[in-house]
Scaffold this motif. Structure first.
Motif, PDB file in Angstrom:
ATOM      1  N   ALA A   1       0.832  -1.197   0.000  1.00 50.70           N
ATOM      2  CA  ALA A   1       0.000   0.000   0.000  1.00 50.70           C
ATOM      3  C   ALA A   1       0.873   1.255   0.000  1.00 50.70           C
ATOM      4  O   ALA A   1       1.936   1.297   0.632  1.00 50.70           O
ATOM      5  N   VAL A   2       0.407   2.283  -0.715  1.00 49.69           N
ATOM      6  CA  VAL A   2       1.141   3.549  -0.783  1.00 49.69           C
ATOM      7  C   VAL A   2       1.014   4.277   0.554  1.00 49.69           C
ATOM      8  O   VAL A   2      -0.086   4.437   1.090  1.00 49.69           O
ATOM      9  N   LEU A   3       2.150   4.714   1.079  1.00 48.23           N
ATOM     10  CA  LEU A   3       2.173   5.424   2.356  1.00 48.23           C
ATOM     11  C   LEU A   3       2.054   6.930   2.149  1.00 48.23           C
ATOM     12  O   LEU A   3       2.512   7.467   1.132  1.00 48.23           O
ATOM     13  N   PRO A   4       1.462   7.633   3.100  1.00 47.13           N
ATOM     14  CA  PRO A   4       1.331   9.090   2.992  1.00 47.13           C
ATOM     15  C   PRO A   4       2.668   9.773   3.263  1.00 47.13           C
ATOM     16  O   PRO A   4       3.617   9.147   3.752  1.00 47.13           O
ATOM     17  N   PRO A   5       2.775  11.065   2.955  1.00 45.23           N
ATOM     18  CA  PRO A   5       4.009  11.806   3.232  1.00 45.23           C
ATOM     19  C   PRO A   5       4.429  11.674   4.692  1.00 45.23           C
ATOM     20  O   PRO A   5       3.596  11.661   5.594  1.00 45.23           O
ATOM     21  N   GLY A   6       5.745  11.552   4.885  1.00 39.74           N
ATOM     22  CA  GLY A   6       6.285  11.470   6.230  1.00 39.74           C
ATOM     23  C   GLY A   6       6.430  10.064   6.780  1.00 39.74           C
ATOM     24  O   GLY A   6       7.108   9.858   7.788  1.00 39.74           O
ATOM     25  N   ARG A   7       5.785   9.072   6.145  1.00 42.52           N
ATOM     26  CA  ARG A   7       5.862   7.688   6.610  1.00 42.52           C
ATOM     27  C   ARG A   7       6.987   6.947   5.873  1.00 42.52           C
ATOM     28  O   ARG A   7       7.056   6.960   4.639  1.00 42.52           O
ATOM     29  N   THR A   8       7.861   6.288   6.631  1.00 42.85           N
ATOM     30  CA  THR A   8       8.995   5.574   6.048  1.00 42.85           C
ATOM     31  C   THR A   8       8.580   4.179   5.600  1.00 42.85           C
ATOM     32  O   THR A   8       7.861   3.469   6.305  1.00 42.85           O
ATOM     33  N   GLY A   9       9.036   3.798   4.412  1.00 44.44           N
ATOM     34  CA  GLY A   9       8.744   2.479   3.872  1.00 44.44           C
ATOM     35  C   GLY A   9       9.694   2.163   2.734  1.00 44.44           C
ATOM     36  O   GLY A   9      10.771   2.763   2.601  1.00 44.44           O
ATOM     37  N   THR A  10       9.285   1.225   1.888  1.00 38.46           N
ATOM     38  CA  THR A  10      10.097   0.811   0.746  1.00 38.46           C
ATOM     39  C   THR A  10       9.906   1.776  -0.417  1.00 38.46           C
ATOM     40  O   THR A  10       8.770   2.102  -0.781  1.00 38.46           O
ATOM     41  N   ILE A  11      11.005   2.226  -1.010  1.00 37.01           N
ATOM     42  CA  ILE A  11      10.927   3.129  -2.159  1.00 37.01           C
ATOM     43  C   ILE A  11      10.553   2.316  -3.394  1.00 37.01           C
ATOM     44  O   ILE A  11      11.238   1.341  -3.745  1.00 37.01           O
ATOM     45  N   ALA A  12       9.438   2.695  -4.042  1.00 40.74           N
ATOM     46  CA  ALA A  12       8.927   1.994  -5.224  1.00 40.74           C
ATOM     47  C   ALA A  12       9.001   2.926  -6.428  1.00 40.74           C
ATOM     48  O   ALA A  12       8.741   4.131  -6.312  1.00 40.74           O
ATOM     49  N   ILE A  13       9.330   2.366  -7.595  1.00 36.36           N
ATOM     50  CA  ILE A  13       9.627   3.192  -8.765  1.00 36.36           C
ATOM     51  C   ILE A  13       8.921   2.655 -10.002  1.00 36.36           C
ATOM     52  O   ILE A  13       8.932   1.446 -10.274  1.00 36.36           O
ATOM     53  N   ARG A  14       8.327   3.562 -10.745  1.00 39.63           N
ATOM     54  CA  ARG A  14       7.910   3.309 -12.124  1.00 39.63           C
ATOM     55  C   ARG A  14       8.698   4.284 -12.999  1.00 39.63           C
ATOM     56  O   ARG A  14       8.767   5.471 -12.705  1.00 39.63           O
ATOM     57  N   ALA A  15       9.302   3.775 -14.076  1.00 35.96           N
ATOM     58  CA  ALA A  15      10.114   4.650 -14.924  1.00 35.96           C
ATOM     59  C   ALA A  15      10.279   4.034 -16.301  1.00 35.96           C
ATOM     60  O   ALA A  15      10.342   2.805 -16.446  1.00 35.96           O
ATOM     61  N   SER A  16      10.342   4.887 -17.304  1.00 33.72           N
ATOM     62  CA  SER A  16      10.589   4.396 -18.658  1.00 33.72           C
ATOM     63  C   SER A  16      12.037   3.944 -18.834  1.00 33.72           C
ATOM     64  O   SER A  16      12.375   3.339 -19.856  1.00 33.72           O
ATOM     65  N   SER A  17      12.868   4.225 -17.849  1.00 36.19           N
ATOM     66  CA  SER A  17      14.272   3.804 -17.887  1.00 36.19           C
ATOM     67  C   SER A  17      14.509   2.518 -17.109  1.00 36.19           C
ATOM     68  O   SER A  17      15.666   2.104 -16.923  1.00 36.19           O
ATOM     69  N   LEU A  18      13.447   1.862 -16.647  1.00 32.89           N
ATOM     70  CA  LEU A  18      13.603   0.683 -15.796  1.00 32.89           C
ATOM     71  C   LEU A  18      14.214  -0.484 -16.580  1.00 32.89           C
ATOM     72  O   LEU A  18      13.895  -0.702 -17.745  1.00 32.89           O
TER      73      LEU A  18
END
Length: 463
Positions: free
Chosen positions: A307-324
């Motif tokens: 689940a996406v966390l709100p600002p200020g909450r620490t968690g796993t950095i998740a990425i979507r990118a055309s360079s992936l």
């Protein structure tokens, strides 16, 4: 601007070189000479019977390395980038695993044998395999296409206003952090200079006019330059891109005090380097984040359930990118969507990323990723120890320092003997800086090695 960005993404190596023709864009290498090198490598690659051929690139001379890379991509080869300074353990692993049809460079490798099947690469078009550290204890190659690399270069260009990316590159070209500065300069019409970081002596720095240029550094290199009194010189760059590991607040404050146009950034091999960066003006105003996502990327922070966390909450950095990246060599399947990094962090209310550290046991030291399991295996292979545990200790210079606790097999086993035993098999960055001999390794109530307790003992031993 969007139209130009689209053109950058679709530009072939040949088209990029064509745009640079008649410009003196390479420092220390004439443009015509560089193009001739590309053509010469291309002719050699055309003679290979395998299609697509696998090329292992271990050339230590920077412009030959880059010319061979462009020729391999243009010839639709699968090109594996390698470290000319790999130890014997790494050389043997790559030789058995990749079994290249052609090795460019002087590093000896086990010859390809017909009886050992190679992991398949499904694509017919060129793939650029970039080495990356992992938590599995073995070297991995992240597979990129020319298009994913160009998407990263285009996103960088859009973020910085579309100007030519004039670049001084002091990072290893086989690293994504050293490769991408060259590609950015190539596709934006920028000037490019490559040299080892150790070559940045006071005399050499005095001969370099950094105005309008980008310089990429890891925190250790920035600290070394500040200690050498190079702050005034660094302040003249257009931007000093800082990545590879979280920087300490003290280091950032020192750079800010000397008015260095620092751009803390975030990225990795799998994303073709930067996917977030902080503008130097925001850094100068007191922000210590890694900035917002670049135009080609979207960053969220997730909890353990995804689940996406709100600002200020620490968690796993998740990425979507055309360079992936498109996957790992020798491993089935495509990257998950979104890609879950090995890093923890949080987004602030302005959408800027704050990088906290690693999720796994992977050690980040001087901008290099080190898998503890690989170092432990090398120690056990010496036959001098019965058990070993490798951890990363906080270090103000290196970020983390590799440290090893071990059980010697006899009283004659010393730290000096262990250092010598692993010196030829492991790259220098993977060799422990702190050692501790123990009669037994602390364990948890489940019988696993207690890495927290072991780290405490190692920390106490070095103080």
């Amino acid at each position: 601007m969007a139209e130009r960005s689209s053109t950058l993404v679709t530009a072939s190596p040949g088209a990029c070189l064509q745009r640079q023709r008649h410009r003196q864009w390479l420092s220390g290498c004439d443009g015509a000479t560089f193009e001739a090198l590309v053509e010469r490598y291309g002719a050699a690659l055309a003679q290979l019977p395998a299609r697509p051929a696998r090329v292992l690139l271990l050339e230590p001379r920077p412009y030959r390395f880059l010319a061979a890379l462009l020729a391999a991509v243009a010839a639709d080869c699968h090109v594996f980038l390698g470290n000319p300074c790999w130890g014997q353990r790494e050389r043997a692993q790559v030789g058995r695993w990749v079994q290249p049809d052609l090795t460019l460079g002087a590093l000896p490798l086990a010859p390809r044998t017909g009886g050992e099947p190679r992991p398949a690469i499904a694509a017919r078009a060129a793939r650029v395999a970039i080495p990356t550290g992992g938590s599995s204890g073995a070297l991995r190659f992240a597979l990129h296409s020319w298009e994913t690399l160009m998407a990263a270069a285009a996103g960088f260009a859009r973020y910085w206003g579309g100007v030519p990316a004039h670049t001084l590159d002091v990072l290893p070209l086989y690293h994504v952090s050293g490769l991408m500065p060259f590609l950015r300069a190539l596709v934006t019409g920028g000037q490019f200079a490559a040299m080892p970081f150790k070559a940045l002596t006071p005399q050499r720095r005095a001969a370099i006019a950094p105005e309008g240029q980008f310089l990429s550094l890891v925190p250790l290199q920035l600290q070394r330059l500040l200690e050498a009194g190079a702050g005034t010189w660094l302040a003249r760059f257009r931007a000093v891109l800082l990545g590879g590991a979280p920087a300490s607040a003290e280091l950032l404050a020192a750079a800010r005090a000397q008015r260095i146009p620092l751009a803390p950034s975030y990225g990795m091999t799998e994303t073709a380097a930067q996917v977030a960066a902080l503008a130097p003006a925001a850094f100068g105003a007191g922000c210590n984040s890694s900035g917002g996502a670049l135009p080609h990327a979207r960053i969220t922070v997730r909890d353990g359930s995804g689940a996406v966390l709100p600002p200020g909450r620490t968690g796993t950095i998740a990425i979507r990118a055309s360079s992936l990246y498109l996957g790992y060599y020798g491993e089935s399947g495509s990257p998950p969507d979104p890609f879950l990094s090995d890093d923890r962090g949080y987004l602030d209310a302005a959408g800027r990323l704050h990088w906290v550290g690693r999720r796994s046991q992977t050690i980040l030291t001087g901008g290099e990723s080190v898998a503890p399991e690989e170092v432990e295996a090398a120690l056990l292979e010496t036959g001098l120890v019965s058990e070993a545990c490798v951890v990363g200790l906080p270090d103000p210079v290196w970020g983390q320092a590799v440290a090893a606790a071990y059980i010697p097999r006899s009283p004659q086993v010393t730290t000096e003997r262990l250092r010598a035993a692993i010196a030829r098999g492991l790259s220098a960055c993977k060799r422990p800086k702190t050692w501790l001999a123990l009669e037994r390794l602390p364990r948890t109530d489940r019988g696993k090695r207690d890495r927290t307790r072991i780290a405490q003992l190692l920390e106490r031993g070095r103080s």
